[in-house]
Motif scaffolding. Structure first.
Motif, PDB file in Angstrom:
ATOM      1  N   SER A  79      -9.479   5.757   6.896  1.00 32.97           N
ATOM      2  CA  SER A  79      -8.156   5.657   6.270  1.00 32.97           C
ATOM      3  C   SER A  79      -8.215   4.879   4.962  1.00 32.97           C
ATOM      4  CB  SER A  79      -7.164   4.987   7.235  1.00 32.97           C
ATOM      5  OG  SER A  79      -7.620   3.692   7.608  1.00 32.97           O
ATOM      6  N   ASP A  80      -9.039   3.822   4.907  1.00 31.50           N
ATOM      7  CA  ASP A  80      -9.176   3.063   3.662  1.00 31.50           C
ATOM      8  C   ASP A  80      -9.874   3.889   2.584  1.00 31.50           C
ATOM      9  OD1 ASP A  80      -7.910   0.737   4.515  1.00 31.50           O
ATOM     10  OD2 ASP A  80      -9.735  -0.077   5.397  1.00 31.50           O
ATOM     11  N   ARG A 113      -7.375   6.203   1.058  1.00 27.91           N
ATOM     12  CA  ARG A 113      -6.511   5.504   0.103  1.00 27.91           C
ATOM     13  C   ARG A 113      -7.241   5.277  -1.227  1.00 27.91           C
ATOM     14  NH1 ARG A 113      -4.250   3.041   4.767  1.00 27.91           N
ATOM     15  NH2 ARG A 113      -5.893   1.469   4.873  1.00 27.91           N
ATOM     16  N   ALA A 159     -14.537  -0.027   1.264  1.00 27.20           N
ATOM     17  CA  ALA A 159     -13.195   0.203   1.792  1.00 27.20           C
ATOM     18  C   ALA A 159     -12.342  -1.055   1.729  1.00 27.20           C
ATOM     19  CB  ALA A 159     -13.296   0.707   3.246  1.00 27.20           C
ATOM     20  N   ALA A 160     -13.007  -2.215   1.781  1.00 25.04           N
ATOM     21  CA  ALA A 160     -12.259  -3.478   1.824  1.00 25.04           C
ATOM     22  C   ALA A 160     -11.950  -4.031   0.447  1.00 25.04           C
ATOM     23  CB  ALA A 160     -13.063  -4.511   2.623  1.00 25.04           C
TER      24      ALA A 160
END
Length: 459
Positions: free
Chosen positions: A302-303, A306, A457-458
């Motif tokens: 999901s990240d 985005r 992702a973070a």
């Protein structure tokens, strides 16, 4: 000597799945074999075969398999034994081996290039004078993992035989030829190539270029630097004798110079916002496909979506041109005076049309940044990492990523880090590809791209 295509297809069905360059290991499919050409009859028949693989979903792939036919077993070729069968008359047993490993017959490719021969639809194109060809030199098939098969002739030339083939001019031949014509100093000279006419279209089969006998590949240099750092108890990356940052800086400069040559040879364009959204859609499709094969990607999916969508929302044009397409430390060589970029074939999983498409130069930068991460972390994947080794790995990676980008910016006046969102998305797209590759071929290495994807992702 004649053999049945049905019998060849039968033995290839068992043999293909054992080959490093065969991309269909995780998929069920049927094999149809067809003979393309007879390269020579002396001292043993050498035939070029095509294995057409039809998968259960209807996809089709084509693999080139040069075979040498021997009427007696050849013990020295046991490691490349393909299979045995009766000839078409049913009278004699024929032993099939991978011809690219048979030193008795590999000179046939050079002889045909020197003669600029045309054989059964195969066309041998020579780009240099005949006396510059390494005729008579002994051959050695390289054992390094790769998606093709390369043979070194003496210390003069290397012939890359494409395994997975399709219609169209292979970008590796196209780009090396164009950059050599421009006098590009960061590519090896193209000596010749082999194409076949199949169903009225050209298919690239092989290419011959200068061999950099005294050069060292970037992966070896980088991982040696990492090893030196890990062996030190207190020193930082910039204090260790094997610090790689100056080389990373020069490599960034060399990449920018090659990009400038590519732009001069093939032109440039701008990707419109709609074009960028289409590229993002393709990245999302690749992620969805990867999730089916690599369940470990689910926590970051999901990240990543985005992140990709943030690129689609930029709403700006993106400069595009021909690029390397699969740039990493294993694709570069350091000679005594310069870096050489190799293997402009692009990602093997993509079609030739996709690999020849204009793309953002950041695609190559992202590939090299991913490779620095691999160089720093692969040793950790082989054993239990500690807090100290993890910290040293991050320090080495950050230092060399920054040095590479700084070198690129110095040469091109465009700092890749200024396109942070797109660069990060391209890194993630490459890491997703790596995760699928590792899951299929080297499961013990899967944690390397997964760790990077968690970081990307973070951010």
């Amino acid at each position: 000597m004649k053999i049945s295509s049905a019998e060849v297809g039968r033995v290839l069905s068992d043999w293909l799945g054992q080959q490093r360059w065969y991309a269909g290991k995780s998929r069920a499919g049927s094999v149809h074999a067809r003979q393309l050409a007879t390269l020579t009859e002396d001292p043993h028949p050498v035939q070029i075969w095509i294995a057409d693989i039809t998968y259960e979903n209807g996809d089709v792939e084509h693999y080139q398999v040069p075979l040498v036919l021997r009427d007696e077993p050849a013990q020295q070729l046991d490691h490349v034994f393909v299979g045995a069968m009766l000839d078409e008359d049913g009278e004699s047993t024929v032993h099939l081996y991978d011809a690219l490993h048979d030193k008795d017959v590999t000179g046939a490719w050079l002889d045909a290039l020197v003669a600029e021969a045309e054989i059964d639809g195969l066309r041998f194109v020579r780009r240099v004078a005949p006396d510059e060809m390494p005729v008579g030199e002994p051959s050695l098939a390289l054992s390094a993992e790769q998606s093709n098969t390369s043979i070194v002739f003496g210390d003069a030339a290397i012939m890359k035989t494409f395994r997975r083939i399709e219609a169209g001019l292979n970008p590796d031949i196209e780009i090396h030829g164009a950059l050599a014509d421009l006098g590009g100093e960061h590519v090896a000279n193209l000596l010749g190539h082999v194409t076949a006419t199949i169903d009225g279209e050209p298919w690239s089969l092989a290419m011959l270029q200068d061999f950099m006998v005294t050069a060292t590949d970037g992966w070896k240099l980088a991982t040696t630097s990492v090893r030196d750092l890990m062996a030190e108890g207190d020193l930082h990356a910039d204090e260790v004798g094997g610090d790689f940052a100056s080389e990373a800086h020069r490599l960034g400069q060399s990449t920018a110079q090659v990009h400038a040559d590519l732009a001069a040879a093939f032109g440039t364009t701008n990707l419109s916002p709609d074009d960028v959204r289409a590229r993002v859609a393709a990245m999302l499709t690749r992620l969805d496909a990867a999730l089916i094969e690599v369940a470990e990607l689910a926590p970051v999916a999901s990240d990543l979506r985005r992140l990709y969508e943030a690129v689609a929302d930029l709403g700006t044009v993106v400069p595009a041109q021909r690029v390397h397409g699969d740039l990493h430390l294993g694709q570069v060589l350091r000679t005594a005076r310069r870096w050489i970029l190799l293997d402009f074939e692009g990602e093997p999983a993509k079609s030739i049309i996709e690999r020849r498409a204009l793309d953002s130069p950041l695609r190559d930068v992202a590939g090299m940044l991913r490779s620095f991460d691999y160089a720093a972390r692969y040793q950790l994947s082989e054993g239990e990492g500690t807090a100290q080794t993890e910290a040293r790995s991050r320090e080495w990676t950050t230092r060399n990523r920054d040095a590479y980008c700084a070198g690129y910016a110095e040469e091109s006046s465009a700092d890749p880090r200024e396109g942070a969102v797109l660069l990060r998305a391209l890194e993630a797209d490459k890491a997703v590809y790596e995760a699928v590759y590792e899951a299929r071929n080297r499961p013990s290495w899967l944690p390397v791209p997964l760790a990077s994807l968690h970081r990307l992702a973070a951010e």
